[in-house]
Design a protein around this motif. Structure first.
Motif, PDB file in Angstrom:
ATOM      1  N   PRO A 137       6.059   1.764 -13.717  1.00  0.00           N
ATOM      2  CA  PRO A 137       7.084   2.384 -12.870  1.00  0.00           C
ATOM      3  C   PRO A 137       7.048   3.906 -12.904  1.00  0.00           C
ATOM      4  O   PRO A 137       7.490   4.562 -11.968  1.00  0.00           O
ATOM      5  CB  PRO A 137       8.392   1.849 -13.447  1.00  0.00           C
ATOM      6  CG  PRO A 137       8.074   1.542 -14.875  1.00  0.00           C
ATOM      7  CD  PRO A 137       6.650   1.075 -14.874  1.00  0.00           C
ATOM      8  N   ASP A 138       6.547   4.487 -13.997  1.00  0.00           N
ATOM      9  CA  ASP A 138       6.374   5.931 -14.106  1.00  0.00           C
ATOM     10  C   ASP A 138       5.304   6.192 -15.152  1.00  0.00           C
ATOM     11  O   ASP A 138       4.815   5.272 -15.812  1.00  0.00           O
ATOM     12  CB  ASP A 138       7.694   6.632 -14.460  1.00  0.00           C
ATOM     13  CG  ASP A 138       8.338   6.082 -15.727  1.00  0.00           C
ATOM     14  OD1 ASP A 138       7.697   6.158 -16.796  1.00  0.00           O
ATOM     15  OD2 ASP A 138       9.467   5.565 -15.644  1.00  0.00           O
ATOM     16  N   ALA A 139       4.940   7.459 -15.318  1.00  0.00           N
ATOM     17  CA  ALA A 139       3.828   7.802 -16.202  1.00  0.00           C
ATOM     18  C   ALA A 139       4.117   7.513 -17.668  1.00  0.00           C
ATOM     19  O   ALA A 139       3.189   7.433 -18.477  1.00  0.00           O
ATOM     20  CB  ALA A 139       3.473   9.280 -16.029  1.00  0.00           C
ATOM     21  N   ALA A 140       5.380   7.333 -18.029  1.00  0.00           N
ATOM     22  CA  ALA A 140       5.738   7.141 -19.434  1.00  0.00           C
ATOM     23  C   ALA A 140       6.034   5.692 -19.785  1.00  0.00           C
ATOM     24  O   ALA A 140       6.310   5.393 -20.948  1.00  0.00           O
ATOM     25  CB  ALA A 140       6.957   8.001 -19.775  1.00  0.00           C
ATOM     26  N   THR A 141       5.951   4.787 -18.805  1.00  0.00           N
ATOM     27  CA  THR A 141       6.448   3.432 -19.035  1.00  0.00           C
ATOM     28  C   THR A 141       5.469   2.375 -18.541  1.00  0.00           C
ATOM     29  O   THR A 141       4.880   2.509 -17.464  1.00  0.00           O
ATOM     30  CB  THR A 141       7.796   3.231 -18.313  1.00  0.00           C
ATOM     31  OG1 THR A 141       8.692   4.277 -18.692  1.00  0.00           O
ATOM     32  CG2 THR A 141       8.404   1.884 -18.653  1.00  0.00           C
ATOM     33  N   ILE A 142       5.319   1.322 -19.346  1.00  0.00           N
ATOM     34  CA  ILE A 142       4.555   0.139 -18.959  1.00  0.00           C
ATOM     35  C   ILE A 142       5.485  -1.062 -19.030  1.00  0.00           C
ATOM     36  O   ILE A 142       6.229  -1.229 -19.999  1.00  0.00           O
ATOM     37  CB  ILE A 142       3.354  -0.089 -19.897  1.00  0.00           C
ATOM     38  CG1 ILE A 142       2.388   1.093 -19.820  1.00  0.00           C
ATOM     39  CG2 ILE A 142       2.629  -1.385 -19.546  1.00  0.00           C
ATOM     40  CD1 ILE A 142       1.260   1.002 -20.824  1.00  0.00           C
ATOM     41  N   LEU A 143       5.433  -1.891 -18.007  1.00  0.00           N
ATOM     42  CA  LEU A 143       6.208  -3.125 -17.990  1.00  0.00           C
ATOM     43  C   LEU A 143       5.265  -4.316 -18.021  1.00  0.00           C
ATOM     44  O   LEU A 143       4.203  -4.305 -17.399  1.00  0.00           O
ATOM     45  CB  LEU A 143       7.078  -3.213 -16.731  1.00  0.00           C
ATOM     46  CG  LEU A 143       8.097  -2.101 -16.480  1.00  0.00           C
ATOM     47  CD1 LEU A 143       8.852  -2.378 -15.184  1.00  0.00           C
ATOM     48  CD2 LEU A 143       9.062  -1.971 -17.646  1.00  0.00           C
ATOM     49  N   VAL A 144       5.671  -5.340 -18.745  1.00  0.00           N
ATOM     50  CA  VAL A 144       4.938  -6.595 -18.765  1.00  0.00           C
ATOM     51  C   VAL A 144       5.944  -7.690 -19.097  1.00  0.00           C
ATOM     52  O   VAL A 144       6.976  -7.433 -19.733  1.00  0.00           O
ATOM     53  CB  VAL A 144       3.786  -6.562 -19.797  1.00  0.00           C
ATOM     54  CG1 VAL A 144       4.324  -6.525 -21.221  1.00  0.00           C
ATOM     55  CG2 VAL A 144       2.832  -7.729 -19.601  1.00  0.00           C
ATOM     56  N   ALA A 145       5.675  -8.881 -18.641  1.00  0.00           N
ATOM     57  CA  ALA A 145       6.538 -10.015 -18.985  1.00  0.00           C
ATOM     58  C   ALA A 145       5.693 -11.077 -19.666  1.00  0.00           C
ATOM     59  O   ALA A 145       4.512 -11.246 -19.349  1.00  0.00           O
ATOM     60  CB  ALA A 145       7.210 -10.588 -17.739  1.00  0.00           C
ATOM     61  N   ASP A 146       6.304 -11.780 -20.614  1.00  0.00           N
ATOM     62  CA  ASP A 146       5.636 -12.927 -21.205  1.00  0.00           C
ATOM     63  C   ASP A 146       6.450 -14.169 -20.867  1.00  0.00           C
ATOM     64  O   ASP A 146       7.233 -14.180 -19.919  1.00  0.00           O
ATOM     65  CB  ASP A 146       5.420 -12.744 -22.708  1.00  0.00           C
ATOM     66  CG  ASP A 146       6.722 -12.625 -23.494  1.00  0.00           C
ATOM     67  OD1 ASP A 146       7.802 -12.893 -22.924  1.00  0.00           O
ATOM     68  OD2 ASP A 146       6.665 -12.276 -24.689  1.00  0.00           O
ATOM     69  N   ARG A 162      10.162  -0.335 -26.263  1.00  0.00           N
ATOM     70  CA  ARG A 162      11.470   0.304 -26.136  1.00  0.00           C
ATOM     71  C   ARG A 162      12.582  -0.733 -26.087  1.00  0.00           C
ATOM     72  O   ARG A 162      13.637  -0.557 -26.697  1.00  0.00           O
ATOM     73  CB  ARG A 162      11.525   1.140 -24.858  1.00  0.00           C
ATOM     74  CG  ARG A 162      10.670   2.378 -24.851  1.00  0.00           C
ATOM     75  CD  ARG A 162      10.941   3.152 -23.566  1.00  0.00           C
ATOM     76  NE  ARG A 162       9.932   4.156 -23.306  1.00  0.00           N
ATOM     77  CZ  ARG A 162       9.704   4.674 -22.110  1.00  0.00           C
ATOM     78  NH1 ARG A 162      10.418   4.251 -21.072  1.00  0.00           N
ATOM     79  NH2 ARG A 162       8.785   5.595 -21.946  1.00  0.00           N
ATOM     80  N   SER A 163      12.337  -1.793 -25.313  1.00  0.00           N
ATOM     81  CA  SER A 163      13.372  -2.814 -25.161  1.00  0.00           C
ATOM     82  C   SER A 163      12.753  -4.079 -24.606  1.00  0.00           C
ATOM     83  O   SER A 163      11.604  -4.081 -24.143  1.00  0.00           O
ATOM     84  CB  SER A 163      14.479  -2.328 -24.214  1.00  0.00           C
ATOM     85  OG  SER A 163      13.955  -2.104 -22.913  1.00  0.00           O
ATOM     86  N   LYS A 164      13.516  -5.145 -24.665  1.00  0.00           N
ATOM     87  CA  LYS A 164      13.126  -6.378 -24.000  1.00  0.00           C
ATOM     88  C   LYS A 164      14.383  -7.107 -23.559  1.00  0.00           C
ATOM     89  O   LYS A 164      15.463  -6.933 -24.132  1.00  0.00           O
ATOM     90  CB  LYS A 164      12.269  -7.261 -24.903  1.00  0.00           C
ATOM     91  CG  LYS A 164      12.993  -7.862 -26.092  1.00  0.00           C
ATOM     92  CD  LYS A 164      12.062  -8.806 -26.850  1.00  0.00           C
ATOM     93  CE  LYS A 164      12.790  -9.470 -28.030  1.00  0.00           C
ATOM     94  NZ  LYS A 164      11.908 -10.430 -28.738  1.00  0.00           N
ATOM     95  N   ALA A 165      14.235  -7.915 -22.500  1.00  0.00           N
ATOM     96  CA  ALA A 165      15.365  -8.672 -21.964  1.00  0.00           C
ATOM     97  C   ALA A 165      14.871 -10.040 -21.536  1.00  0.00           C
ATOM     98  O   ALA A 165      13.801 -10.161 -20.923  1.00  0.00           O
ATOM     99  CB  ALA A 165      15.987  -7.939 -20.775  1.00  0.00           C
ATOM    100  N   ALA A 166      15.615 -11.069 -21.861  1.00  0.00           N
ATOM    101  CA  ALA A 166      15.238 -12.427 -21.477  1.00  0.00           C
ATOM    102  C   ALA A 166      15.293 -12.558 -19.958  1.00  0.00           C
ATOM    103  O   ALA A 166      16.302 -12.221 -19.332  1.00  0.00           O
ATOM    104  CB  ALA A 166      16.178 -13.434 -22.126  1.00  0.00           C
ATOM    105  N   HIS A 167      14.198 -13.026 -19.351  1.00  0.00           N
ATOM    106  CA  HIS A 167      14.181 -13.130 -17.887  1.00  0.00           C
ATOM    107  C   HIS A 167      14.540 -14.537 -17.395  1.00  0.00           C
ATOM    108  O   HIS A 167      14.982 -14.702 -16.257  1.00  0.00           O
ATOM    109  CB  HIS A 167      12.830 -12.702 -17.322  1.00  0.00           C
ATOM    110  CG  HIS A 167      11.650 -13.444 -17.877  1.00  0.00           C
ATOM    111  ND1 HIS A 167      11.434 -14.780 -17.666  1.00  0.00           N
ATOM    112  CD2 HIS A 167      10.597 -13.015 -18.631  1.00  0.00           C
ATOM    113  CE1 HIS A 167      10.315 -15.153 -18.248  1.00  0.00           C
ATOM    114  NE2 HIS A 167       9.785 -14.104 -18.860  1.00  0.00           N
ATOM    115  N   LYS A 168      14.324 -15.559 -18.212  1.00  0.00           N
ATOM    116  CA  LYS A 168      14.689 -16.942 -17.892  1.00  0.00           C
ATOM    117  C   LYS A 168      14.030 -17.454 -16.613  1.00  0.00           C
ATOM    118  O   LYS A 168      14.576 -18.313 -15.921  1.00  0.00           O
ATOM    119  CB  LYS A 168      16.212 -17.083 -17.788  1.00  0.00           C
ATOM    120  CG  LYS A 168      16.948 -16.737 -19.075  1.00  0.00           C
ATOM    121  CD  LYS A 168      18.448 -16.889 -18.918  1.00  0.00           C
ATOM    122  CE  LYS A 168      19.168 -16.504 -20.208  1.00  0.00           C
ATOM    123  NZ  LYS A 168      20.650 -16.612 -20.068  1.00  0.00           N
TER     124      LYS A 168
END
Length: 616
Positions: free
Chosen positions: A349-358, A373-379
């Motif tokens: 989303p920006d130069a400082a951040t990577i997103l991935v889901a498991d 940094r953080s994680k959130a249950a996506h269900k």
């Protein structure tokens, strides 16, 4: 007055026609209240296959003939009778108006390059055997590298191996420059997984060839780099591709001005573009199906979900994680190993951040340190892909559900779930569901929605084509999200047939060559006056210009609708179901055209088009 004699007048008219078409596209259409059939065309036999092309022409094969149909109107542009072709015998050359045909007559085979708009044969070669599997196009020099395989049919579940042959053609002159046969047989992939004993196999389980710096790079027996002028080896490294009998376990190549970056045997390599020599190589990271190149760092996803060749099932393989590699020296900067099974593609989303889901969580990673940094249950059940919508929300998706999150807070913004129909053959329902979900990735959606605020580098400019674009053979949505649409349509277009006369200046002037005579019937353009000819040709060109910048906004689900089963289109920006097409007997080979807002499907000897931009 013929088209050619009217050319000066028509070229002046072209600008006005294009402007008119542009205005109509801006005005849009009046919404209606129910899904409707836009057109239906009866053909001379059962429909065996149909393919959409960049120009909006739907190439359709029956048991007796090959047709080209205007996708917007349903008009038959031309028909070639007694051409009993299968889908792997037909391949549109990307970025051009050429259609390659593999034709067998009296136990002899030949390849023809046909004008997609008129069906006329531009040139032919009697030196080619087999079906076109993959292609690479160098538009700067009008060079086409095409990969052919003979006798590529077999039984699902069997291991089918064949030798591939690479032919290099001069598209303008219509001649073969050289051919190269691979040393060993390579494992192929079925186009469908059914009980049929005779199905087509392809090379969709491999990366398509790439032109770069006077070399043609191949990825079938490891890494092979051929000199474009001679076809001889300039670099070769053999290793097993598609580990453990899985498809696309190695990443698509990326490049900057200094090097091309490749993966194989779990290692990532930087190869000098000037010398062809290896600059650096990493240690074994595991399966590396995705790489993202920025100015200083190469981000690598390890592990994921892959299609198993023998049965088409989606399987998971680890280790699962994300690594950051210094592009200057290959040093491993950091490695995140906190992901679980079912890891998706990456999003920046920006130069400082990577997103991935498991399998369970949406994970936010610091791009400079690799720390979570953080994680959130996506269900989301069986999460397979991740994208960023226009609101910069992270959208996690699976076969039956998508959900949007504010990744900064982990808050679930919206969720949309649509289960498949409860009745019907399980395999058929699954195939239609996979086809529906894959439509989103057809239009460059991944490239435009996975990376925002980040300069992602890739100087590889050659166009590439794989049968995967037509067959959608991969049930793995993770593979589609990572790689499927990166080279779908380029801004540049090279015309060699009738369209070249409708454009003021060709990209490269090519010599006129004698064209073989061929029996083409029902030529629509011959029955039109010059002004209407140009209007039709202008629409093809304008449609392609729109397609080059198009980004899909709808994820489709095969589900139960008020009037029966059908496709439901959910807007990935809002989560609102905005489109619906009720089709109780939907052909699992259906295709969509977002530029025309139409869905194409077949029923017996008919090809039909339904409106996509409507709601029940």
């Amino acid at each position: 007055m013929s088209f050619l004699t009217a050319r000066p007048y028509l070229q002046k008219l072209l600008v006005h026609r294009l402007a008119g078409i542009a205005l109509l596209s801006l005005i849009g259409s009046v919404p209606v209240t129910s899904a409707s059939e836009r057109w239906s065309v009866k053909l001379d036999g059962r429909v065996r296959f149909y393919q959409a092309t960049e120009l909006g022409v739907v190439v359709t094969g029956t048991e007796k003939s090959l047709y080209a149909i205007d996708g917007e109107s349903g008009d038959i542009l031309w028909r070639r009778e007694n051409e009993r072709l299968v889908e792997t015998d037909v391949a549109p050359v990307p970025g051009t108006d050429i259609l390659l045909l593999s034709i067998e007559d009296d136990n002899k085979t030949r390849m023809e390059a046909a004008d997609l708009v008129t069906g006329e044969t531009l040139w032919r070669s009697n030196k080619v055997r087999g079906s076109v599997m993959q292609m690479a196009l160098d538009q700067n020099h009008n060079l086409l590298a095409a990969v052919f395989v003979r006798d590529a049919r077999g039984k699902v579940g069997d291991t089918l191996k064949r030798k591939a042959v690479i032919h290099l053609f001069d598209l303008g002159a219509g001649r073969e420059l050289w051919r190269r046969e691979l040393e060993s047989e390579i494992e192929m992939m079925s186009t469908v997984w059914s009980d049929n004993d005779d199905v087509a196999f392809t090379l969709d389980n491999y990366r398509a060839p790439v032109f770069l710096d006077g070399r043609l790079h191949l990825f079938y027996e490891g890494l092979t780099s051929l000199d474009v002028q001679t076809g001889k080896d300039r670099k070769r490294e053999k290793f097993r591709v598609n580990e453990e009998g899985l498809a696309l376990t190695e990443a698509d190549p990326v490049a900057d001005e200094r090097a091309i970056y490749l993966s194989g045997r779990g290692r990532v390599r930087a190869i000098s573009r000037r010398t062809g020599e290896e600059i650096w190589q990493t240690k074994d990271l595991g399966l590396t199906p995705e790489t993202i190149l920025t100015s200083q760092v190469l981000f690598v996803r390890t592990g994921g979900q892959f299609t198993r060749l023998r049965d088409g099932e989606t399987v998971e393989r680890g280790p699962y994680g994300v690594s950051a590699i210094d592009v200057d020296n290959g040093k491993l900067l950091w490695r995140y190993e906190g992901a679980d099974k079912g890891i998706t593609n990456l999003a920046l989303p920006d130069a400082a951040t990577i997103l991935v889901a498991d399998r369970d969580d949406l994970i936010v990673i610091d791009a400079s340190t690799g720390k979570r940094r953080s994680k959130a249950a996506h269900k989301v059940e069986k999460a397979a892909f991740l994208l960023l919508n226009e609101r910069e929300e992270a959208v996690v998706g699976g076969r039956n559900e998508i959900a949007a999150f504010d990744f900064a807070t982990g808050q679930n913004v919206w969720r949309s779930r649509h289960n498949p129909p409860g009745r019907g053959l399980l395999r058929t329902v699954a195939a239609v569901g996979a086809r529906a979900a894959s439509l989103y990735f057809r239009y460059g959606a991944t490239a435009t929605t996975a990376f925002r605020g980040v300069r992602v580098l890739n100087t590889i400019s050659s166009l590439r084509w794989s049968g995967l674009a037509a067959h959608v053979t991969l049930p793995s949505l993770t593979s589609m999200a990572s790689n499927y649409s990166r080279e779908y349509v380029a801004d540049r277009f090279s015309s060699f047939g009738l369209l070249s006369h409708a454009r003021e200046v060709p990209t490269i002037r090519t010599p006129r060559i004698p064209r073989p005579s061929v029996d083409v019937e029902d030529r629509l353009l011959e029955r039109l006056d010059p002004a209407h000819q140009l209007e039709r040709l202008s629409r093809f060109l304008w449609r392609r210009q729109r397609l080059a910048t198009l980004r899909g906004d709808w994820m489709y689900f095969y589900t139960e609708l008020p009037k029966g089963n059908g496709l439901l289109g959910v807007n990935v920006n809002t989560g609102v179901a905005e489109r619906a097409v009720s089709l109780s007997d939907l052909d699992e080979r259906f295709i969509s055209d977002e530029a025309a807002k139409l869905l194409y499907t077949a029923r017996s000897n008919r090809l039909l088009a339904y409106a996509l931009n409507e709601r029940e």
